[in-house]
Motif scaffolding. Structure first.
Motif, PDB file in Angstrom:
ATOM      1  N   GLU A  13      53.670 -79.473 -19.131  1.00  0.00           N
ATOM      2  CA  GLU A  13      53.764 -80.784 -19.260  1.00  0.00           C
ATOM      3  C   GLU A  13      53.000 -81.213 -20.141  1.00  0.00           C
ATOM      4  N   THR A  14      51.814 -80.650 -20.819  1.00  0.00           N
ATOM      5  CA  THR A  14      51.179 -81.209 -21.690  1.00  0.00           C
ATOM      6  C   THR A  14      52.104 -80.917 -23.002  1.00  0.00           C
ATOM      7  N   ARG A  15      52.797 -79.765 -23.272  1.00  0.00           N
ATOM      8  CA  ARG A  15      53.654 -79.707 -24.326  1.00  0.00           C
ATOM      9  C   ARG A  15      54.659 -80.438 -24.275  1.00  0.00           C
ATOM     10  N   GLU A  16      55.284 -80.987 -23.314  1.00  0.00           N
ATOM     11  CA  GLU A  16      56.200 -81.933 -23.278  1.00  0.00           C
ATOM     12  C   GLU A  16      55.785 -83.413 -23.711  1.00  0.00           C
ATOM     13  N   ALA A  17      54.435 -83.702 -23.258  1.00  0.00           N
ATOM     14  CA  ALA A  17      53.865 -85.011 -23.446  1.00  0.00           C
ATOM     15  C   ALA A  17      53.878 -84.943 -25.073  1.00  0.00           C
ATOM     16  N   ILE A  18      53.135 -83.975 -25.678  1.00  0.00           N
ATOM     17  CA  ILE A  18      53.014 -83.798 -26.923  1.00  0.00           C
ATOM     18  C   ILE A  18      54.298 -84.081 -27.862  1.00  0.00           C
ATOM     19  N   LEU A  19      55.203 -83.413 -27.431  1.00  0.00           N
ATOM     20  CA  LEU A  19      56.720 -83.374 -28.139  1.00  0.00           C
ATOM     21  C   LEU A  19      57.318 -84.729 -27.968  1.00  0.00           C
ATOM     22  N   ASN A  20      57.137 -85.103 -26.863  1.00  0.00           N
ATOM     23  CA  ASN A  20      57.799 -86.543 -26.623  1.00  0.00           C
ATOM     24  C   ASN A  20      57.001 -87.700 -27.534  1.00  0.00           C
ATOM     25  N   SER A  21      55.828 -87.594 -27.559  1.00  0.00           N
ATOM     26  CA  SER A  21      54.828 -88.598 -28.419  1.00  0.00           C
ATOM     27  C   SER A  21      55.059 -88.518 -29.769  1.00  0.00           C
ATOM     28  N   GLY A  48      42.797 -80.606 -29.612  1.00  0.00           N
ATOM     29  CA  GLY A  48      42.534 -79.161 -29.297  1.00  0.00           C
ATOM     30  C   GLY A  48      43.828 -78.572 -28.301  1.00  0.00           C
ATOM     31  N   ALA A  49      44.162 -79.584 -27.483  1.00  0.00           N
ATOM     32  CA  ALA A  49      45.637 -79.370 -26.785  1.00  0.00           C
ATOM     33  C   ALA A  49      46.580 -79.040 -27.595  1.00  0.00           C
ATOM     34  N   ILE A  50      46.727 -79.914 -28.739  1.00  0.00           N
ATOM     35  CA  ILE A  50      47.853 -79.774 -29.363  1.00  0.00           C
ATOM     36  C   ILE A  50      47.771 -78.469 -30.370  1.00  0.00           C
ATOM     37  N   TYR A  51      46.672 -78.104 -30.991  1.00  0.00           N
ATOM     38  CA  TYR A  51      46.510 -76.771 -31.559  1.00  0.00           C
ATOM     39  C   TYR A  51      46.476 -75.686 -30.484  1.00  0.00           C
ATOM     40  N   HIS A  52      46.317 -75.731 -29.288  1.00  0.00           N
ATOM     41  CA  HIS A  52      46.689 -74.927 -28.378  1.00  0.00           C
ATOM     42  C   HIS A  52      48.153 -74.596 -28.608  1.00  0.00           C
ATOM     43  N   HIS A  53      48.881 -75.487 -28.717  1.00  0.00           N
ATOM     44  CA  HIS A  53      50.341 -75.225 -28.392  1.00  0.00           C
ATOM     45  C   HIS A  53      50.879 -74.992 -29.923  1.00  0.00           C
ATOM     46  N   PHE A  54      50.448 -75.584 -30.735  1.00  0.00           N
ATOM     47  CA  PHE A  54      50.996 -75.765 -32.218  1.00  0.00           C
ATOM     48  C   PHE A  54      50.110 -75.280 -33.292  1.00  0.00           C
ATOM     49  N   LYS A  55      50.460 -74.487 -34.080  1.00  0.00           N
ATOM     50  CA  LYS A  55      49.537 -74.291 -35.286  1.00  0.00           C
ATOM     51  C   LYS A  55      49.084 -75.337 -36.256  1.00  0.00           C
ATOM     52  N   GLU A  62      58.551 -79.366 -36.732  1.00  0.00           N
ATOM     53  CA  GLU A  62      59.912 -78.304 -36.377  1.00  0.00           C
ATOM     54  C   GLU A  62      60.106 -78.299 -34.612  1.00  0.00           C
ATOM     55  N   ALA A  63      59.291 -78.221 -33.735  1.00  0.00           N
ATOM     56  CA  ALA A  63      59.669 -78.207 -32.477  1.00  0.00           C
ATOM     57  C   ALA A  63      60.322 -79.378 -32.171  1.00  0.00           C
ATOM     58  N   CYS A  64      59.980 -80.715 -32.594  1.00  0.00           N
ATOM     59  CA  CYS A  64      60.604 -81.733 -32.441  1.00  0.00           C
ATOM     60  C   CYS A  64      62.207 -81.727 -32.750  1.00  0.00           C
TER      61      CYS A  64
END
Length: 127
Positions: A13-21, A48-55, A62-64
């Motif tokens: 859910e966190t990763r999805e929220a990051i990508l949508n935003s 930190g949550a963003i850096y947990h999922h993405f470099k 790129e993921a978007c």
């Protein structure tokens, strides 16, 4: 068979929220005009949550873009076959244009891609 844990569900859910935003911000403000801080604020997560999922920001971009390319590919693949190759090509073009019209302002322009270096071309989904 083991189900998804609460932690895994929250991470997804966190990763999805990051990508949508990030998708909305990259479309509105461009890659250069979007910061990790802005993505975090929009997604209501910590940096930190963003850096947990993405470099880094490029990895988020790129993921978007990969997600968008998959969506376009699925729309084109769903186009009906025609009676001949020309009709099939027309249907696929129509599906692509319909995708652009439907998603319009929430699509990353291809020009944005040329402004940054895509580090792992094998990860990209062909359109």
């Amino acid at each position: 068979m083991k189900g998804i844990s609460r932690r895994q569900l929250y991470a997804e859910e966190t990763r999805e929220a990051i990508l949508n935003s990030a998708q909305a911000l990259f479309c509105r403000d461009s890659f250069a005009g979007t910061s990790i801080d802005t993505i975090a604020a929009q997604a209501q997560v910590t940096k930190g949550a963003i850096y947990h999922h993405f470099k880094d920001k490029q990895a988020v971009f790129e993921a978007c873009f990969e997600q968008q390319a998959r969506q376009v590919s699925e729309a084109i693949a769903a186009a009906p076959d025609g009676d001949n190759d020309w009709q099939t090509a027309f249907n696929q073009c129509h599906a692509f244009l319909n995708f652009i019209l439907t998603h319009g302002s929430n699509t990353i322009p291809l020009q944005e891609l040329s402004l940054i270096h895509i580090s792992e071309p094998t990860r990209r989904t062909p359109i």
